[in-house]
Write a protein that holds these residues in place. Structure first.
Motif, short mmCIF file in Angstrom:
data_model
loop_
_atom_site.label_atom_id
_atom_site.label_comp_id
_atom_site.label_asym_id
_atom_site.label_seq_id
_atom_site.Cartn_x
_atom_site.Cartn_y
_atom_site.Cartn_z
N THR A 143 -6.73 1.26 -2.27
CA THR A 143 -6.73 1.85 -0.92
C THR A 143 -6.53 0.74 0.10
O THR A 143 -5.43 0.25 0.28
CB THR A 143 -8.03 2.63 -0.67
N ASP B 6 -2.95 8.82 -0.01
CA ASP B 6 -2.50 7.65 0.75
C ASP B 6 -1.56 8.09 1.87
O ASP B 6 -1.31 9.28 2.06
CB ASP B 6 -1.87 6.60 -0.16
N LYS B 7 -1.02 7.11 2.59
CA LYS B 7 -0.17 7.42 3.74
C LYS B 7 1.13 8.11 3.35
O LYS B 7 1.79 8.72 4.17
CB LYS B 7 0.12 6.15 4.53
N ASP B 8 1.50 8.05 2.06
CA ASP B 8 2.70 8.72 1.57
C ASP B 8 2.37 10.08 0.95
O ASP B 8 3.20 10.66 0.25
CB ASP B 8 3.42 7.85 0.54
N ASN B 9 1.15 10.56 1.19
CA ASN B 9 0.66 11.84 0.67
C ASN B 9 0.60 11.89 -0.85
O ASN B 9 0.75 12.94 -1.46
CB ASN B 9 1.49 13.01 1.21
N GLU C 152 -8.73 5.21 7.94
CA GLU C 152 -7.76 4.28 8.51
C GLU C 152 -6.56 4.12 7.58
O GLU C 152 -6.61 4.55 6.42
CB GLU C 152 -8.41 2.92 8.76
N GLU C 153 -5.52 3.51 8.10
CA GLU C 153 -4.31 3.15 7.35
C GLU C 153 -3.63 4.34 6.68
O GLU C 153 -2.99 4.21 5.64
CB GLU C 153 -4.61 2.04 6.35
N GLY C 154 -3.78 5.54 7.27
CA GLY C 154 -3.07 6.71 6.78
C GLY C 154 -3.71 7.42 5.61
O GLY C 154 -3.17 8.40 5.11
N PHE C 155 -4.86 6.97 5.15
CA PHE C 155 -5.55 7.63 4.04
C PHE C 155 -6.33 8.83 4.55
O PHE C 155 -6.85 8.81 5.66
CB PHE C 155 -6.50 6.65 3.34
N TYR C 156 -6.40 9.86 3.74
CA TYR C 156 -7.21 11.02 4.09
C TYR C 156 -7.73 11.69 2.82
O TYR C 156 -7.13 11.59 1.76
CB TYR C 156 -6.43 12.03 4.94
#
Length: 138
Positions: A119, A61-64, A47-51
């Motif tokens: 996170t 994070d969501k900003d890579n 969730e929240e753009g994390f991978y």
């Protein structure tokens, strides 16, 4: 279910794919399909753009940007990732992450809090008096 997709390629992308087509004797469509599958199968989406990128062995994070964990934070995250879908009990965490060295429940809770701070809160789920799991993945 299969769906057709049209993609506009830059000259550089087209040249790359044509080169791959010659090298591999595969169709351009197959090469693109393989590239997309490789990207999809190498990531665990949170969730929240994390991978989590399996090839790079890192959480982004969501900003890579790579989420920088300490050794203990990294150990706990990877243990939970390895046991995805299972509740990991405190004894297992003590054995696997702390290597049976001194660990209090308060230290472990602090590590969980710090991971959540880096996170988001739902990344690690607490199961009262049982242990922890990773939050939902997609």
């Amino acid at each position: 279910m299969s769906k057709d997709l049209t993609i506009k390629l830059s000259k550089e992308m087209e040249a790359y794919l044509k080169k791959k087509e010659i090298e591999t004797s595969c169709s351009m469509e197959k090469i693109v399909e393989d590239l997309i599958n490789e990207q999809v199968n190498n990531k665990i989406i949170f969730e929240e753009g994390f991978y989590y990128d399996k090839q790079k062995n890192a959480l982004f994070d969501k900003d890579n940007k790579v989420v920088e964990f300490t050794k203990l934070q990294n150990g706990l995250f990877h243990l939970l990732l390895q046991k995805k879908g299972e509740i990991v009990d405190f004894d297992t965490i003590h054995k696997e992450v702390w290597k049976n060295k001194g660990m209090s429940i308060f230290t472990m809770r602090n590590i969980v809090k710090r991971i959540r701070d880096l996170t988001y809160y739902g990344l690690i789920i607490n199961h009262s008096n049982k242990g922890y799991t990773l939050g939902e993945t997609f």
